[in-house]
Design an enzyme around this catalytic site. Structure first.
Site, PDB file in Angstrom:
ATOM      1  N   GLY A  60       0.817  -1.217   0.000  1.00  0.00           N
ATOM      2  CA  GLY A  60       0.000   0.000   0.000  1.00  0.00           C
ATOM      3  C   GLY A  60       0.843   1.256   0.000  1.00  0.00           C
ATOM      4  CG  LEU A  61       3.812   1.615   2.154  1.00  0.00           C
ATOM      5  CD1 LEU A  61       5.027   1.216   2.994  1.00  0.00           C
ATOM      6  CD2 LEU A  61       3.106   2.804   2.797  1.00  0.00           C
ATOM      7  CB  SER A 120       6.142  -1.076  -4.511  1.00  0.00           C
ATOM      8  OG  SER A 120       5.070  -1.940  -4.744  1.00  0.00           O
ATOM      9  CG  ASP A 140      -0.482   5.094  -5.671  1.00  0.00           C
ATOM     10  OD1 ASP A 140      -1.307   5.815  -5.093  1.00  0.00           O
ATOM     11  OD2 ASP A 140      -0.313   3.891  -5.410  1.00  0.00           O
TER      12      ASP A 140
HETATM   13  O1  PMV Z   1      -2.248   0.337  -2.564  1.00  0.00           O
HETATM   14  P1  PMV Z   1      -1.763   1.283  -3.546  1.00  0.00           P
HETATM   15  O2  PMV Z   1      -0.483   1.930  -3.172  1.00  0.00           O
HETATM   16  O3  PMV Z   1      -1.718   0.708  -4.942  1.00  0.00           O
HETATM   17  O4  PMV Z   1      -2.814   2.523  -3.582  1.00  0.00           O
HETATM   18  C1  PMV Z   1      -4.034   2.386  -4.265  1.00  0.00           C
HETATM   19  C2  PMV Z   1      -4.897   3.620  -4.157  1.00  0.00           C
HETATM   20  C3  PMV Z   1      -6.299   3.404  -4.711  1.00  0.00           C
HETATM   21  O5  PMV Z   1      -7.007   4.632  -4.523  1.00  0.00           O
HETATM   22  C4  PMV Z   1      -7.037   2.297  -3.981  1.00  0.00           C
HETATM   23  C5  PMV Z   1      -6.273   3.066  -6.199  1.00  0.00           C
HETATM   24  C6  PMV Z   1      -5.815   4.204  -7.094  1.00  0.00           C
HETATM   25  O6  PMV Z   1      -5.335   3.910  -8.190  1.00  0.00           O
HETATM   26  O7  PMV Z   1      -5.961   5.390  -6.711  1.00  0.00           O
END
Ligand code: PMV
Length: 309
Positions: free
Chosen positions: A84-85, A87, A131
């Site tokens: 969730g960071l 990568s 991201d």
């Molecule tokens: O978990 P990550 O770092 O891929 O973050 C995803 C963020 C979401 O809002 C769930 C999806 C997106 O593309 O914005």
């Protein structure tokens, strides 16, 4: 032989994940964990010592179309994948920056963030440019924030959504990350929210409420009101839990951190991955996270974006 080395940061999302996929506002900060790519010309494409295989390397399968020739690619990462960071965004913006240097073309940040976003979109399915914009620009970015949330950087459009990306000024604050150790892929979680939202007006209302909470959080950030920002982060965690993207491990780490924090929430897609706590007692939060089986680390935010090393 010419070698290019680039790096790009991971990110944490303070507010607005999932709802941002539907054009709602969100805020992400670049962190002091990076992915580094070392790239040189080669007769065939080799990634970390192995022959390129489109099935095993879906991100490179998309990104190699930007390269004028096969490449030898080495990657190093201090961002756990599926944490969730960010990568995959860091990999995309770092590698595409290296490709532009190898091709001898200047790439501006708008194009780099857009190409990195297209890579995520193609590999992972529905996504937002949150991201990839944070990783490309560094510091902090808001998507679809009001004018006063910061200087406008660029717009990115995909299908029916346009996201306006702004630089965000970050007040002095300390964030602790708690990694659950559970790998969670982003695509299926985004898809889960989409199905819930399509089926049920209640889920759409929750997405709207996340958007409203994020706007209030942008205001708190601008005023440097850390206590208010923390409250809004905790509220956002509850809304994300209602959408079904939290899990027991994340809830345990969030609840344990709250005793020593202004606020805490899952960050990124959820379903595992990581949570963040906004605190001025980082050691106590780290201890609470460790006691509940998580891996804590204190992060620096507002780090530089994609760059040539
Ligand atoms: O978990 P990550 O770092 O891929 O973050 C995803 C963020 C979401 O809002 C769930 C999806 C997106 O593309 O914005």
């Amino acid at each position: 032989m010419r070698t290019v080395r680039t790096s790009a940061p991971g990110k944490l999302i303070i507010l607005g994940e999932h709802a941002v996929v539907y054009g709602k506002p969100a805020v992400a900060l670049a962190i002091d964990r990076r992915i580094t790519c070392t790239v040189s010309l080669s007769s065939e494409t080799v990634i970390n010592g192995r022959a390129f295989d489109a099935n095993k390397h879906p991100y490179f399968d998309h990104m190699m179309r930007y390269s004028n020739s096969p490449l030898r690619i080495e990657t190093e990462s201090d961002i756990p994948s599926g944490s969730g960071l960010g990568s995959s965004a860091a990999l995309s913006s770092s590698f595409l920056k290296a490709v532009s240097v190898m091709n001898g073309v200047h790439i501006d940040n708008k194009k780099l963030a857009t190409d990195a976003f297209l890579t995520e979109y193609n590999v992972q399915g529905r996504a937002s440019p949150l991201d990839t914009s944070a990783s490309t620009h560094g510091n902090g970015v808001s998507l679809n924030g009001p004018e006063e949330s910061g200087e406008h950087l660029w717009d990115i459009t995909m299908n029916e959504n346009t996201w306006s990306v702004r630089n965000v000024k970050i007040p002095k604050m300390t964030m602790v990350i708690g990694y659950t150790g559970l790998h969670a892929a982003t695509g299926p979680l985004v898809e889960k929210v989409r199905r819930y939202k399509d089926k049920c007006k209640f889920a759409s209302d929750i997405v709207d409420e996340i958007g409203q909470t994020t706007l209030e959080g942008m205001d708190a950030l601008r005023k440097g009101d850390i206590a208010e920002l923390g409250d809004l982060m905790t509220k956002d965690h509850k809304l994300l839990s209602i959408l079904g993207v939290s899990c027991n491990e994340l809830n345990k780490l969030v609840n344990a951190s709250l005793r020593h924090s202004y606020g805490a929430k899952l960050t990124g897609a959820g379903g595992g991955g990581s949570m963040i706590a906004l605190t001025d007692e980082p050691e106590k939060v780290c201890e609470a996270i460790s006691l509940r089986g998580g891996t804590p680390f204190i992060v620096k935010t507002g780090e530089p974006g994609a760059r040539v090393e």
